[in-house]
Design a protein around this motif. Sequence first.
Motif, PDB file in Angstrom:
ATOM      1  N   VAL A 226     -48.870 -49.645 -73.495  1.00  0.00           N
ATOM      2  CA  VAL A 226     -48.643 -51.087 -73.357  1.00  0.00           C
ATOM      3  C   VAL A 226     -47.173 -51.413 -73.617  1.00  0.00           C
ATOM      4  N   VAL A 227     -46.617 -50.855 -74.680  1.00  0.00           N
ATOM      5  CA  VAL A 227     -45.199 -51.084 -74.971  1.00  0.00           C
ATOM      6  C   VAL A 227     -44.333 -50.506 -73.860  1.00  0.00           C
ATOM      7  N   HIS A 228     -44.657 -49.303 -73.391  1.00  0.00           N
ATOM      8  CA  HIS A 228     -43.892 -48.711 -72.286  1.00  0.00           C
ATOM      9  C   HIS A 228     -43.892 -49.652 -71.078  1.00  0.00           C
ATOM     10  N   LEU A 238     -36.155 -46.396 -69.822  1.00  0.00           N
ATOM     11  CA  LEU A 238     -37.000 -45.784 -70.834  1.00  0.00           C
ATOM     12  C   LEU A 238     -36.679 -44.293 -70.903  1.00  0.00           C
ATOM     13  N   ALA A 239     -36.176 -43.851 -72.045  1.00  0.00           N
ATOM     14  CA  ALA A 239     -35.796 -42.445 -72.208  1.00  0.00           C
ATOM     15  C   ALA A 239     -36.881 -41.691 -72.964  1.00  0.00           C
ATOM     16  N   PHE A 240     -37.319 -40.598 -72.355  1.00  0.00           N
ATOM     17  CA  PHE A 240     -38.277 -39.686 -72.970  1.00  0.00           C
ATOM     18  C   PHE A 240     -37.506 -38.401 -73.207  1.00  0.00           C
ATOM     19  N   ASP A 241     -37.181 -38.128 -74.473  1.00  0.00           N
ATOM     20  CA  ASP A 241     -36.137 -37.148 -74.744  1.00  0.00           C
ATOM     21  C   ASP A 241     -36.519 -36.211 -75.872  1.00  0.00           C
ATOM     22  N   GLY A 242     -36.631 -34.956 -75.534  1.00  0.00           N
ATOM     23  CA  GLY A 242     -36.818 -33.929 -76.546  1.00  0.00           C
ATOM     24  C   GLY A 242     -38.243 -33.440 -76.667  1.00  0.00           C
ATOM     25  N   PRO A 243     -38.414 -32.154 -76.947  1.00  0.00           N
ATOM     26  CA  PRO A 243     -39.755 -31.628 -77.208  1.00  0.00           C
ATOM     27  C   PRO A 243     -40.304 -32.196 -78.504  1.00  0.00           C
ATOM     28  N   SER A 244     -41.615 -32.225 -78.622  1.00  0.00           N
ATOM     29  CA  SER A 244     -42.256 -32.815 -79.792  1.00  0.00           C
ATOM     30  C   SER A 244     -41.906 -32.059 -81.058  1.00  0.00           C
ATOM     31  N   ARG A 245     -41.903 -32.794 -82.154  1.00  0.00           N
ATOM     32  CA  ARG A 245     -41.725 -32.209 -83.472  1.00  0.00           C
ATOM     33  C   ARG A 245     -43.008 -32.423 -84.261  1.00  0.00           C
ATOM     34  N   ALA A 246     -43.069 -31.883 -85.447  1.00  0.00           N
ATOM     35  CA  ALA A 246     -44.334 -31.880 -86.195  1.00  0.00           C
ATOM     36  C   ALA A 246     -44.890 -33.282 -86.422  1.00  0.00           C
ATOM     37  N   ASN A 247     -44.018 -34.265 -86.578  1.00  0.00           N
ATOM     38  CA  ASN A 247     -44.493 -35.612 -86.884  1.00  0.00           C
ATOM     39  C   ASN A 247     -44.491 -36.535 -85.674  1.00  0.00           C
ATOM     40  N   HIS A 248     -44.404 -35.970 -84.496  1.00  0.00           N
ATOM     41  CA  HIS A 248     -44.383 -36.772 -83.279  1.00  0.00           C
ATOM     42  C   HIS A 248     -45.614 -36.480 -82.433  1.00  0.00           C
ATOM     43  N   ALA A 249     -45.923 -37.367 -81.509  1.00  0.00           N
ATOM     44  CA  ALA A 249     -47.003 -37.101 -80.561  1.00  0.00           C
ATOM     45  C   ALA A 249     -46.667 -35.838 -79.771  1.00  0.00           C
ATOM     46  N   THR A 259     -46.833 -40.657 -65.680  1.00  0.00           N
ATOM     47  CA  THR A 259     -47.662 -40.948 -64.506  1.00  0.00           C
ATOM     48  C   THR A 259     -48.095 -42.406 -64.502  1.00  0.00           C
ATOM     49  N   ALA A 260     -48.457 -42.933 -65.660  1.00  0.00           N
ATOM     50  CA  ALA A 260     -48.860 -44.339 -65.739  1.00  0.00           C
ATOM     51  C   ALA A 260     -47.718 -45.257 -65.343  1.00  0.00           C
ATOM     52  N   LEU A 261     -46.512 -44.959 -65.799  1.00  0.00           N
ATOM     53  CA  LEU A 261     -45.358 -45.778 -65.429  1.00  0.00           C
ATOM     54  C   LEU A 261     -45.061 -45.666 -63.940  1.00  0.00           C
ATOM     55  N   ALA A 262     -45.119 -44.453 -63.415  1.00  0.00           N
ATOM     56  CA  ALA A 262     -44.844 -44.255 -61.991  1.00  0.00           C
ATOM     57  C   ALA A 262     -45.878 -44.970 -61.129  1.00  0.00           C
ATOM     58  N   ASP A 263     -47.154 -44.862 -61.511  1.00  0.00           N
ATOM     59  CA  ASP A 263     -48.212 -45.519 -60.741  1.00  0.00           C
ATOM     60  C   ASP A 263     -48.062 -47.031 -60.763  1.00  0.00           C
ATOM     61  N   PHE A 266     -42.750 -48.071 -61.835  1.00  0.00           N
ATOM     62  CA  PHE A 266     -41.569 -48.039 -62.690  1.00  0.00           C
ATOM     63  C   PHE A 266     -40.941 -46.649 -62.802  1.00  0.00           C
ATOM     64  N   ALA A 267     -41.130 -45.814 -61.810  1.00  0.00           N
ATOM     65  CA  ALA A 267     -40.527 -44.478 -61.848  1.00  0.00           C
ATOM     66  C   ALA A 267     -39.009 -44.542 -61.913  1.00  0.00           C
ATOM     67  N   ASP A 268     -38.426 -45.616 -61.373  1.00  0.00           N
ATOM     68  CA  ASP A 268     -36.968 -45.738 -61.373  1.00  0.00           C
ATOM     69  C   ASP A 268     -36.407 -46.155 -62.723  1.00  0.00           C
ATOM     70  N   ARG A 269     -37.260 -46.370 -63.716  1.00  0.00           N
ATOM     71  CA  ARG A 269     -36.817 -46.758 -65.067  1.00  0.00           C
ATOM     72  C   ARG A 269     -36.783 -45.575 -66.019  1.00  0.00           C
TER      73      ARG A 269
END
Length: 327
Positions: A226-228, A238-249, A259-263, A266-269
């Motif tokens: 929803v926030v995305h 919207l930047a999606f950056d870096g592999p997950s760490r122990a305390n991250h999703a 995929t949800a954003l692209a569908d 908003f793929a261009d964001r």
Amino acid sequence: MSAAHEAAPDRSAGPAVRTVLGDIDPAGLGICDAHDHLFLRSPQLPGQELADTGAAAAELAAFRAAGGAAVIQWTPYGMGRFAGELPRLSRESGVTLVAATGLHQAAHYDPEILAGKRVREDLAGLFVAELTEGIGGTEAGGDGPRDARPRAGMIKVAGGFHGLDRHARYTMAAAAEAHLATGAAIGVHLELGTGALDVLDLLCDELAVPPDRVILGHLNRSPDPVVHRMAAEAGAYLAFDGPSRANHATDWRLPDALTALADAGFADRILLGGDTTTAAARSVNGGPGMPYLLRRQRRRLELALGVGLVTRMLTENPSRAFSAEWP
């Protein structure tokens, strides 16, 4: 010849990406890691400083070998940018580099840096100077005197966990003023991926920064669709950056989020990056490092989104996000 070698000192018309070797046509950026670090120092990461120029060169070589062409380094003022080393590293590696001005969370600085006159009295002026005149001289925080004075090509600031403290508001106000003077994009560290809408309320609604000049970092760490969606609808990147760490999703949530954003159109964001922040995380020290984005994440995302769409996220999107009509 790579964009790093083609950069010219001055470029008179049209939008341009401001690299450490000069301004270039956005179309020349190529495959881009939209958020990473070659050098970084913080009291929050003792003993893990990114301060080895040899390791930085090796990391760039590994990224180049994986197919990378450009890296946006989000390390801001006072955190050991080694800005004067960046032009040489760019030339030798063939990788285009964009440096940052800006200011991180207060916790990432020794108190004397935040108490400095430039930070206290004219932070926006400091940002503008680094964007238009160059990063040079003796900088508080360990950058030291250098021969070169590369100009910054973006502004980096930071929010807090689900909110904005007084320091964040002060730095974002300065960033907004610097953006209005230069056109530079503002990249925002979101603590654990939270507070995106608070940032947009402040920067865009209160401080008049166009939403498409704001880049929200670390949204992969809070996979809230929803926030995305709301941030994308507002017009931010919207930047999606870096592999997950122990305390991250975990990483397995990332393809679904994109995929949800692209569908939704908003793929261009969407921007993709690596965000290497410690010496142990460098690929040359056995960590994922800069090559991980192209060696692992890219292939996983292509299975979900298709090769063409992911390529656009790595090329066209950052070329728009980081270009500006520089004065």
